[in-house]
Motif scaffolding. Structure first.
Motif, short mmCIF file in Angstrom:
data_model
loop_
_atom_site.label_atom_id
_atom_site.label_comp_id
_atom_site.label_asym_id
_atom_site.label_seq_id
_atom_site.Cartn_x
_atom_site.Cartn_y
_atom_site.Cartn_z
N TYR A 199 0.81 -1.22 0.00
CA TYR A 199 0.00 0.00 0.00
C TYR A 199 0.84 1.27 0.00
CZ TYR A 199 -3.80 -3.20 0.95
OH TYR A 199 -4.71 -4.23 0.86
N ASN B 105 -5.93 6.78 5.00
CA ASN B 105 -6.58 5.56 4.54
C ASN B 105 -6.85 4.63 5.71
OD1 ASN B 105 -6.30 6.22 1.69
ND2 ASN B 105 -4.14 5.87 2.02
N ASN C 6 -10.16 4.85 1.19
CA ASN C 6 -8.96 5.51 0.68
C ASN C 6 -9.22 6.98 0.39
OD1 ASN C 6 -7.39 3.11 0.63
ND2 ASN C 6 -8.47 2.51 -1.23
#
Length: 174
Positions: A125, A156, A172
């Protein structure tokens, strides 16, 4: 004293600076500021300490877990408390939602660790900063509730399965 026209006149002398008085006053101010800061910190941390003792009391009352430690709090869907403990030599985690007195107990120790979570967030991520990684419950499953900052600066949230890392929820770009 000076004699002036046959009168004795007390001339005002400039006072000398007293270092001892200065140090006493400075020390007193320092002690008062330290006491005020300590009292403020105590009052600020008191609700969390009280919640922790209440959660541990409920877990002790409702389960047979012993050696309770490492309480975490997640605020995503209300307050969710997770407390680690042991039962018959096995590591367990007890989850309590908000002010409920209902305790859910899950096996702990055969899933993703905090270090594995950090690596997952950095590699998959591209997280810049991890804000929280707390244990919680989602659909009767033990999960990690994660909040992190992405490379672009956005906030997020992730809910991933504790055992295998399957993503249940993702928010997100906040």
């Amino acid at each position: 004293m000076e004699i002036h026209d046959n009168l004795r006149v007390n001339m005002a002398r400039p006072r000398r600076f007293s270092w001892s008085k200065f140090f006493v006053i400075a020390l007193t101010i320092f002690i008062l500021l330290f006491a005020a800061f300590a009292f403020y910190a105590y009052m600020a941390l008191r609700p969390m300490a009280k919640a922790e003792s209440n959660v541990q009391a409920v877990v002790k009352q409702k389960t047979s877990l012993t050696n309770l430690h490492d309480m975490t709090v997640d605020y995503r869907d209300g307050s969710t408390y997770a407390v680690l403990g042991s039962e018959n030599g096995q590591s367990k985690v007890a989850i309590i939602h908000g002010k409920e007195k209902k305790v859910h107990v899950f096996d702990y120790g055969n899933g993703l660790t905090r270090n594995q979570i950090k690596q997952l967030l950095k590699n998959d991520y591209q997280s810049k900063r991890i804000y929280s990684a707390n244990l919680s419950e989602y659909q009767n499953t033990l999960v990690w509730e994660l909040s992190y900052q992405a490379k672009d600066g956005s906030l997020n949230y992730l809910t991933i399965d504790y055992k295998n890392g399957t993503v249940y929820r993702a928010v997100n770009g906040i």
